[in-house]
Design an enzyme around this catalytic site. Structure first.
Site, PDB file in Angstrom:
ATOM      1  N   ASP A  74      36.001  -4.540  71.797  1.00 55.72           N
ATOM      2  CA  ASP A  74      35.749  -5.977  71.947  1.00 55.72           C
ATOM      3  C   ASP A  74      37.056  -6.636  72.358  1.00 55.72           C
ATOM      4  OD1 ASP A  74      34.944  -8.845  71.328  1.00 55.72           O
ATOM      5  OD2 ASP A  74      33.200  -7.803  70.530  1.00 55.72           O
ATOM      6  N   TYR A  77      23.289 -15.911  83.630  1.00 56.89           N
ATOM      7  CA  TYR A  77      22.911 -14.965  82.576  1.00 56.89           C
ATOM      8  C   TYR A  77      21.635 -14.230  82.958  1.00 56.89           C
ATOM      9  CZ  TYR A  77      21.756 -13.238  77.892  1.00 56.89           C
ATOM     10  OH  TYR A  77      21.443 -12.447  76.818  1.00 56.89           O
ATOM     11  N   THR A 128      22.693 -14.603  66.325  1.00 57.91           N
ATOM     12  CA  THR A 128      24.022 -14.049  66.572  1.00 57.91           C
ATOM     13  C   THR A 128      24.980 -15.187  66.914  1.00 57.91           C
ATOM     14  OG1 THR A 128      23.764 -13.804  68.974  1.00 57.91           O
ATOM     15  CG2 THR A 128      22.939 -11.994  67.594  1.00 57.91           C
ATOM     16  N   ASP A 187      38.502  -5.299  77.628  1.00 53.69           N
ATOM     17  CA  ASP A 187      37.818  -6.190  78.565  1.00 53.69           C
ATOM     18  C   ASP A 187      36.909  -5.299  79.404  1.00 53.69           C
ATOM     19  OD1 ASP A 187      36.952  -7.755  80.680  1.00 53.69           O
ATOM     20  OD2 ASP A 187      38.955  -8.353  81.344  1.00 53.69           O
ATOM     21  N   VAL A 188      35.602  -5.398  79.212  1.00 54.13           N
ATOM     22  CA  VAL A 188      34.688  -4.462  79.873  1.00 54.13           C
ATOM     23  C   VAL A 188      34.620  -4.651  81.383  1.00 54.13           C
ATOM     24  CG1 VAL A 188      33.249  -4.101  77.829  1.00 54.13           C
ATOM     25  CG2 VAL A 188      32.667  -5.940  79.448  1.00 54.13           C
ATOM     26  N   THR A 210      23.967 -17.128  70.077  1.00 54.45           N
ATOM     27  CA  THR A 210      22.840 -18.067  70.026  1.00 54.45           C
ATOM     28  C   THR A 210      23.052 -19.178  69.004  1.00 54.45           C
ATOM     29  OG1 THR A 210      21.667 -16.712  68.386  1.00 54.45           O
ATOM     30  CG2 THR A 210      21.220 -16.254  70.717  1.00 54.45           C
ATOM     31  N   LYS A 265      21.343 -10.140  83.592  1.00 55.99           N
ATOM     32  CA  LYS A 265      20.498  -9.287  82.754  1.00 55.99           C
ATOM     33  C   LYS A 265      19.386  -8.624  83.568  1.00 55.99           C
ATOM     34  CE  LYS A 265      22.717  -9.757  78.912  1.00 55.99           C
ATOM     35  NZ  LYS A 265      23.421  -8.614  78.317  1.00 55.99           N
TER      36      LYS A 265
END
Length: 250
Positions: free
Chosen positions: A37, A155, A190, A63-64, A193, A159
Site C-alpha cells: 500500500d 472509476y 470501507t 505505488d501500483v 465509501t 473497473k
C-alpha cells in the site's frame, strides 16, 4: 488443513478496507502474504495486527502504477518466501465526477492505479506463478465494471477495463494452470465509501438499492477471494464473482 497452506500471496491496497480483510483471511488460512500500500504507517499497523494472530506477513510500500515498484514487490515475494502462488490486485482509487466535470489529470490518475496497476501486477506476477506450477490471480473490479450508476466516469471506465482484461488474460493463461477471475463488490463499508455512507441521503440510497437488509463488509469480499485463491476453485477462470447483496439483480 488450512485452505491456503503453503501458498504465497501478494495483496495490494492492503492497509485497510477490503485489502486488509483479504490479507487477514489469507494469513489465517495458512498463506504467507506480502501486503502492499502507499499508506505505509497504516500498512505496518495492519501487518502487526495480523502477526499478533499468528500470520506470516511482510508489508511493503508500493505505488501500483509504477512498473519498477512491481518488479521490486514480486522479486521481494520470491526472495522472502521462495515462490508466488496468488496475486490479488485490490488497490484502487475513485473520482466523483462525470465526463463533463472530470479533468484529464484525474482521469489519468484513476486509470493509472485501477487499470495499469492491474496490468503491471499480472505482467510481473505471472512468470513467478508459472514457475510455481500455476495459481490464482484475483482482480478486484466493481459492480460498476458491469453496470452504470451515473457519475464517477473514470472509476466506471477503469473497473470495466479490469473486467475484460481479466477475461482475456484468463484465456491466455489457462494452459499454464493460472486462473484469473474478477470480484465485483457492491456497496461495502470501507474508507473509500465512507464519504457516501456518512451522508444520511447517501446511506439511505445505498440501502434502498441493496436488497439484502445490510450493506457489505470487507470480510464478505475476503471470503469470496479466499474461494478463488484456494484449490476449491480449480476449474474457475475468466469468471465474475458478484458480491453485492443483490444490487445488480434489479
Amino acid at each position: 488443513m488450512k485452505r491456503l497452506q503453503n501458498k504465497v500471496a501478494i495483496v495490494t491496497g492492503a492497509a485497510g478496507g477490503i485489502g486488509a480483510a483479504i490479507a487477514a483471511v489469507f494469513a489465517a488460512e495458512g498463506a504467507k502474504v506480502i501486503l502492499t500500500d502507499l499508506l505505509e504507517a497504516t500498512l505496518n499497523e495492519t501487518a502487526e495486527a495480523i502477526r499478533e494472530t499468528g500470520g506470516d506477513v511482510c508489508p511493503l510500500a508500493q505505488d501500483v502504477s509504477s512498473e519498477q515498484q512491481w518488479q521490486h514487490v514480486t522479486q521481494k515475494a520470491v526472495q522472502r518466501y521462495g515462490k508466488l502462488n496468488i496475486l490479488v490486485n485490490n488497490a484502487g482509487i475513485a473520482s466523483p465526477f462525470n465526463v463533463e466535470e472530470e479533468t484529464v489529470e484525474r482521469w489519468d490518475k484513476v486509470q493509472a492505479v485501477n487499470s495499469r496497476g492491474v496490468f503491471l501486477g499480472m505482467k510481473y506476477a505471472v512468470p513467478e506463478i508459472r514457475k510455481a506450477g500455476g495459481g490464482s490471480i484475483i482482480n478486484i473490479s466493481s459492480i460498476f465494471g458491469i453496470i452504470g450508476a451515473g457519475g464517477e466516469a473514470a472509476y466506471h471506465a477503469s473497473k470495466g477495463a479490469v473486467r475484460l482484461l481479466t477475461k482475456t488474460t484468463a484465456i491466455d493463461l489457462a494452459k499454464d494452470f493460472i486462473r484469473v477471475n474478477s470480484i465485483h463488490p457492491g456497496m461495502i463499508e470501507t474508507p473509500m465509501t465512507e464519504h457516501k455512507l456518512t451522508n444520511p441521503a447517501g446511506l439511505e440510497a445505498a440501502k434502498q438499492i441493496t436488497p439484502w437488509p445490510r450493506l457489505g463488509k470487507p470480510t464478505d469480499i475476503a471470503y469470496g477471494a479466499l474461494y478463488l485463491a484456494s484449490d476449491e476453485s480449480s476449474f474457475v477462470t475468466g469468471s465474475e464473482l458478484v458480491i453485492d447483496g443483490g444490487w445488480v439483480a434489479h
